[in-house]
Design a protein around this motif. Structure first.
Motif, mmCIF file in Angstrom:
data_model
loop_
_atom_site.group_PDB
_atom_site.id
_atom_site.type_symbol
_atom_site.label_atom_id
_atom_site.label_comp_id
_atom_site.label_asym_id
_atom_site.label_seq_id
_atom_site.Cartn_x
_atom_site.Cartn_y
_atom_site.Cartn_z
ATOM 1 N N ILE A 628 0.821 -1.219 0.000
ATOM 2 C CA ILE A 628 0.000 0.000 0.000
ATOM 3 C C ILE A 628 0.850 1.262 0.000
ATOM 4 N N GLY A 629 2.157 1.129 -0.026
ATOM 5 C CA GLY A 629 3.040 2.285 -0.059
ATOM 6 C C GLY A 629 4.475 1.833 -0.084
ATOM 7 N N SER A 630 5.396 2.791 -0.138
ATOM 8 C CA SER A 630 6.807 2.445 -0.120
ATOM 9 C C SER A 630 7.154 1.750 1.192
ATOM 10 N N THR A 631 8.026 0.767 1.109
ATOM 11 C CA THR A 631 8.445 0.060 2.317
ATOM 12 C C THR A 631 9.312 0.980 3.173
ATOM 13 N N PRO A 632 9.283 0.806 4.504
ATOM 14 C CA PRO A 632 9.893 1.797 5.391
ATOM 15 C C PRO A 632 11.228 1.349 5.980
ATOM 16 N N HIS A 633 11.894 2.307 6.595
ATOM 17 C CA HIS A 633 12.945 1.989 7.551
ATOM 18 C C HIS A 633 12.519 2.553 8.906
ATOM 19 N N LEU A 634 13.293 2.264 9.928
ATOM 20 C CA LEU A 634 12.919 2.629 11.290
ATOM 21 C C LEU A 634 12.894 4.146 11.462
ATOM 22 N N THR A 635 11.802 4.637 12.037
ATOM 23 C CA THR A 635 11.664 6.063 12.291
ATOM 24 C C THR A 635 12.585 6.520 13.413
ATOM 25 N N VAL A 636 12.684 5.715 14.467
ATOM 26 C CA VAL A 636 13.483 6.082 15.639
ATOM 27 C C VAL A 636 14.951 6.206 15.236
ATOM 28 N N VAL A 637 15.573 7.281 15.636
ATOM 29 C CA VAL A 637 16.993 7.499 15.362
ATOM 30 C C VAL A 637 17.797 7.053 16.578
ATOM 31 N N ASN A 638 18.744 6.141 16.344
ATOM 32 C CA ASN A 638 19.630 5.652 17.405
ATOM 33 C C ASN A 638 18.818 5.125 18.592
ATOM 34 N N SER A 639 18.039 4.087 18.333
ATOM 35 C CA SER A 639 17.117 3.523 19.324
ATOM 36 C C SER A 639 17.828 3.197 20.630
ATOM 37 N N THR A 640 17.258 3.672 21.732
ATOM 38 C CA THR A 640 17.847 3.411 23.043
ATOM 39 C C THR A 640 17.588 1.998 23.527
ATOM 40 N N VAL A 641 16.584 1.323 22.994
ATOM 41 C CA VAL A 641 16.316 -0.052 23.427
ATOM 42 C C VAL A 641 16.955 -1.083 22.502
ATOM 43 N N HIS A 735 -4.854 -6.783 3.966
ATOM 44 C CA HIS A 735 -4.704 -6.023 2.723
ATOM 45 C C HIS A 735 -4.233 -4.597 2.984
ATOM 46 N N THR A 736 -4.387 -4.095 4.195
ATOM 47 C CA THR A 736 -3.888 -2.751 4.500
ATOM 48 C C THR A 736 -2.492 -2.781 5.095
ATOM 49 N N SER A 737 -1.993 -3.953 5.416
ATOM 50 C CA SER A 737 -0.672 -4.052 6.040
ATOM 51 C C SER A 737 0.347 -4.717 5.116
ATOM 52 N N ALA A 738 -0.005 -4.893 3.859
ATOM 53 C CA ALA A 738 0.893 -5.584 2.935
ATOM 54 C C ALA A 738 2.002 -4.657 2.455
ATOM 55 N N SER A 739 3.182 -5.200 2.280
ATOM 56 C CA SER A 739 4.292 -4.469 1.674
ATOM 57 C C SER A 739 5.188 -5.466 0.971
ATOM 58 N N SER A 740 5.924 -4.977 -0.028
ATOM 59 C CA SER A 740 6.741 -5.912 -0.796
ATOM 60 C C SER A 740 7.861 -5.191 -1.505
ATOM 61 N N VAL A 741 8.811 -5.966 -1.950
ATOM 62 C CA VAL A 741 9.892 -5.499 -2.827
ATOM 63 C C VAL A 741 9.954 -6.433 -4.020
ATOM 64 N N LEU A 742 10.093 -5.834 -5.208
ATOM 65 C CA LEU A 742 10.134 -6.572 -6.467
ATOM 66 C C LEU A 742 11.524 -6.500 -7.080
ATOM 67 N N PHE A 743 11.947 -7.625 -7.622
ATOM 68 C CA PHE A 743 13.153 -7.685 -8.441
ATOM 69 C C PHE A 743 12.691 -7.944 -9.871
ATOM 70 N N VAL A 744 12.873 -6.946 -10.727
ATOM 71 C CA VAL A 744 12.293 -6.966 -12.063
ATOM 72 C C VAL A 744 13.409 -7.038 -13.106
ATOM 73 N N PRO A 745 13.324 -7.953 -14.076
ATOM 74 C CA PRO A 745 14.358 -8.004 -15.123
ATOM 75 C C PRO A 745 14.500 -6.667 -15.835
ATOM 76 N N HIS A 746 15.741 -6.275 -16.073
ATOM 77 C CA HIS A 746 16.022 -5.016 -16.762
ATOM 78 C C HIS A 746 17.079 -5.315 -17.826
ATOM 79 N N ASN A 747 16.625 -5.442 -19.064
ATOM 80 C CA ASN A 747 17.510 -5.858 -20.167
ATOM 81 C C ASN A 747 18.097 -7.252 -19.942
ATOM 82 N N PHE A 748 17.458 -8.029 -19.062
ATOM 83 C CA PHE A 748 17.988 -9.363 -18.769
ATOM 84 C C PHE A 748 17.824 -10.294 -19.963
ATOM 85 N N ALA A 749 16.712 -10.148 -20.680
ATOM 86 C CA ALA A 749 16.447 -10.968 -21.865
ATOM 87 C C ALA A 749 16.457 -10.067 -23.096
#
Length: 873
Positions: A628-641, A735-749
């Motif tokens: 449903i959007g770009s996949t994230p990284h951690l918001t917290v900077v330098n997590s204390t836990v 369906h609202t919590s789905a996220s993914s990364v795709l590896f797509v051929p680019h001039n591979f064939a």
């Protein structure tokens, strides 16, 4: 050189993945598949034939007989430790887990790509729980070679860890003493909980409607001391929904572990209780809290009470349409993929790969090839993190690293017809723990599915061409406490590969206190009477060891940039044009990357020396996928836990050198010691040079060698910034919590490879040549059916397309389809109806589902978190 040293070197050069597969493949004589459905009345597919993997699955887990043999061997080798299979205390010595030690890539590649090379030496990886200097520890050991023989040795396993250690200290009391303390603490304040909550701990009926649970949450771990808080919950007697039934009473605890003393000392924890927190007020001790509670006018907050609002299902509602079952997918003529169940090897429309599973991280995929060319050596989960924020003592310090609980250990039986289609192939896994082997039935599924949207389509004035989007999915579901993670590896006909994660289950809610401090929704939203949602980040790390057309690869940013240009053909009428162009920036050092603004850059991994027919480098593009959007990284900077336990979560993806000594980006025991983790990702992504000599592609870099051959690894994250709202009650929707990364051929064939495999139809429409207009437009042909009409221009074109390069008709040779007006199918359509048994539409789950109960991790206590349930003395 002594035998222990020889084994250490042998395991270092021959094997090396941190946590290897748990999924043992059932030893069946039939290597093809075991039909789940008896389709007696179905049109027969092609004759089922035996399908065998070309090589042994070197990543496969230990068979039960192998594991039992290793257990017996270790019991003799460690006889002085008095190994037990029924531990009763943290200082008991027992084999916590046992599985395959995955081989190093540098030893596997010769076996995969040469006929002469033997498979790499097989070893086991054992995690020993034992006392060291009076303290409990987990330690990794390598056992090999296997099968057990006079040459087999056991040595400390150190090379996969950036710390140089092979052990962590378990600075925590055991589960029994922990939960006994929490129960006793709750009983000591029964008058307070009855007054404020109308409930108390009930040992006789702990899950009753008027009972309470008390859960500890450690927030700091320092040299034998556990600092944290105990929070009260209702058990969720209707639904097990205790994570959304917090009660708003918190007690600060300090546990001094007796095991920090010398050998043989009393190892029961010395628990101390400090402050109490309720409704925004911190009380110095229990006496002051109790006195305040029973003062006239004391401000109470309403408790969270279980009821129908926590139920995950409604059996009584009957809106229009619910009286009929929904549409479902069927596979009436059998699978089109080939599966070697013993070796767990799959072949499907150009894709070939092996798969396996590990206790910590679940299913992984290996040696992925497409149309005979290399794409990936490994695609695997590394860690799944949830990091919370809040203004109460529980939520503010709460984080989970779920590999510690076991993404594979907690991958339970799938529900046929629901988790996966009824026609899917279901496979078992096995866990080797505490000296025993446990079977997890049908917890991995493999199936082909046709999407609701097309892979491609095009309409002209006289034709319509549509191509079905059919893909292959390898799926498992890991239930870690309150969340269920559905993890998919998806393979598409064009050579694309997708990693997709969907989360569902109960949120871990916070208590909604009604006091002057609650002035805004800073950490979440109010979602029930006394329940607030808890803001948290899910960041789930995967490893992609890309081998695009070989191991020598380069990564680049291909940027789409604005530019002002002048062109000679534009002069003198148009001086300058504001336009855009492509510009390539090579990634020359290990680094972390974030998804670019406006998707203005392509992240590409190219082959260093292999090109397609048009002289373009073969590559794969990495993109944030179909969530449903770009996949994230951690918001917290330098997590204390988290400290240094999950630095991989600070960027969206990373590119690093591949090394045998860096097989994983995380370790499950990072959860125990986040300050000094076994695997510190900053020592993996440490800025090493990625520039290499193209001639050095054939042999992977030996660790310790300063040379680099272009064999790179991508670590990438999926997940979400989860701000639960009222729609997350009772459960977050997948369906609202789905996220993914795709590896797509680019001039591979050289062209779209799906054209060879896709199923679809071209509808060639009829029309006349008369008239001045374009066919299909006013003034053009009227579409009347007239067999005497002379051929249209479109039909003339079809004749030309039906000829080979020499102008000869091709329909007579090689089965080439003769193009004609009407429906032209590519692939085989259904030609007649089929009769299906009911189980193909709706499996009988009372018979099909095997599990009696599930051992779902209890996130509330250290013993359950570690997967150990020590028996009561």
């Amino acid at each position: 050189m002594d035998s222990r040293r020889r084994l250490s070197i042998r395991c270092l050069t021959g094997l090396g993945f941190l946590l290897s597969s748990v999924a043992f493949l059932s030893l069946t004589a039939d290597r093809w598949r075991e039909p789940r459905l008896n389709l007696k009345n179905v049109e027969p597919a092609t004759k089922v034939r035996v399908f065998t993997a070309p090589k042994t699955n070197v990543w496969a887990d230990l068979r039960p007989d192998e594991a039992d043999e290793v257990y017996k061997f270790l019991s003799k080798e460690w006889v002085d430790l008095n190994i037990t299979r029924t531990p009763r205390h943290t200082l008991d010595s027992f084999i916590y887990t046992l599985e395959t030690l995955q081989p190093n890539k540098s030893d596997v590649l010769p076996y995969l790509w040469t006929q002469e090379s033997a498979p790499p030496q097989r070893c086991a990886k054992a995690v020993l729980s034992h006392a060291l200097d009076g303290r409990a520890h987990y330690s990794y050991h390598a056992v090999g070679p296997l099968p057990v023989s006079p040459d087999t040795r056991v040595v400390p396993l150190t090379f996969p860890f950036t710390s140089g250690r092979h052990y962590v200290s378990k600075d925590m009391p055991d589960m029994v003493s922990t939960m006994e303390f929490c129960r006793s603490l709750a009983e000591s304040v029964a008058d307070i909980t009855t007054e404020l909550l109308g409930a108390r701990v009930d040992r006789d009926n702990p899950n009753g409607p008027d009972s309470l649970l008390a859960f500890p949450r450690t927030t700091w771990n320092d040299a034998g001391h556990l600092f944290g808080w105990v929070q009260f919950f209702r058990p969720g007697y209707n639904s097990g929904a205790n994570s959304i039934l917090p009660q708003g009473i918190y007690a600060r605890i300090d546990a001094v572990d007796g095991s920090s003393g010398g050998e043989g000392e009393d190892t029961d924890a010395d628990w101390k209780v400090g402050e109490w927190f309720y409704n925004g007020v911190l009380y110095e001790n229990l006496n002051k809290f109790r006195a305040a509670v029973f003062e006239p006018g004391f401000l109470k907050t309403p408790p969270n009470v279980d009821g129908p609002w926590t139920d995950t299902e409604n059996f009584d509602a009957s809106p229009d349409g619910r009286e009929l079952p929904p549409p479902i997918s069927i596979q009436p003529l059998g699978p089109r993929y080939k599966l070697d169940r013993k070796e767990r090897y799959v072949s499907w429309f150009g894709f070939e790969f092996y798969f396996t599973s590990t206790q910590a991280t679940g299913v992984s995929v290996h040696d992925v090839r497409f149309k005979g060319e290399r794409v990936m050596y490994e695609l695997s989960l590394q860690e799944a993190m949830a990091h919370y924020a809040g203004d109460d003592p529980m939520a503010s310090g709460q984080e989970f690293l779920d590999s510690f609980f076991g993404m594979g250990t907690n991958a339970f039986e799938l529900v046929p017809g629901y988790d996966c289609p009824a026609y899917a192939d279901y496979l078992d896994s096995h866990l080797h723990r505490l000296g025993k082997t446990e079977r997890l039935p049908s917890n991995i599924c493999l199936f082909e599915f046709t999407s609701d949207h097309l892979l491609s389509r095009h309409t002209t004035a006289t034709s319509v061409t549509v191509s079905r989007n059919t893909f292959l999915t390898l799926r498992s579901v890991s239930t870690v406490g309150n969340y269920d993670y559905t993890i998919d590896y998806v393979f598409y006909l064009d050579g694309a590969i997708e990693v997709k994660v969907r989360a569902s289950g109960y949120i871990f809610g916070a208590f909604y206190a009604r006091n002057a401090h609650k002035t805004e929704d800073e950490y979440g939203h109010r979602v029930h009477d006394a329940l607030s949602s808890s803001l948290h980040d899910h960041v789930i790390s995967f490893k992609a060891d890309l081998d695009v057309a070989g191991t020598a690869n380069d990564m680049v940013h291909l940027a789409v940039e604005p530019v002002t240009k002048t062109y000679p053909w534009d002069q003198p009428h148009f001086g300058r044009r504001n336009t855009m162009h492509l510009r390539e920036y090579p990634v020359e050092r290990e680094t972390g990357l974030d998804w670019p603004k406006n998707a203005g850059e392509f992240y590409l991994v190219y082959s260093s020396d292999k090109k397609n027919a048009w002289g373009e480098r073969k590559g794969y593009r990495i993109v944030s996928g179909t969530g449903i959007g770009s996949t994230p990284h951690l918001t917290v900077v330098n997590s204390t836990v988290l400290a240094d336990a999950a630095r991989w979560a600070e960027k969206d993806l990373w590119v690093v050198r591949r090394k045998d000594t860096e097989p994983r980006g995380a370790d499950p025991f990072n959860y125990i010691d986040p300050v000094n983790p076994l695997v510190d990702f900053t020592r993996i992504a440490n800025g090493e040079d990625l520039v290499h000599d193209d001639d050095n592609e054939t042999s992977p870099t030996a660790d310790g060698d300063d040379s680099y051959d272009g064999d790179l690894v991508i670590y990438f994250n999926v997940g979400s910034h989860h701000v639960p709202h009222s729609g997350d009650v009772p459960n977050t929707l997948a369906h609202t919590s789905a996220s993914s990364v795709l590896f797509v051929p680019h001039n591979f064939a050289d062209r779209d490879p799906s054209r060879e495999s896709v199923q679809g139809v071209r509808l060639q429409l009829k029309h006349k040549r008369e008239g001045a207009g374009f066919p299909g437009q006013p003034g053009g042909g009227d579409g009347d059916d007239d067999d005497d009409e002379e051929p249209s221009e479109e039909e003339e074109e079809l004749k030309l397309r039906a000829r080979d390069g020499n102008g000869n008709g091709r329909e007579g040779k090689g089965g080439h389809h003769k193009l004609h007006t009407g429906a032209n199918y590519f692939g085989t359509p259904y030609r007649r109806g089929v009769n299906l048994p009911l189980e193909a539409l709706e499996p009988d789950l009372e018979k099909a589902y095997q599990s009696g109960s599930h051992r779902v991790s209890d996130l509330s206590s250290n013993g359950s978190a570690a997967g150990m349930r020590f028996q009561e003395p």
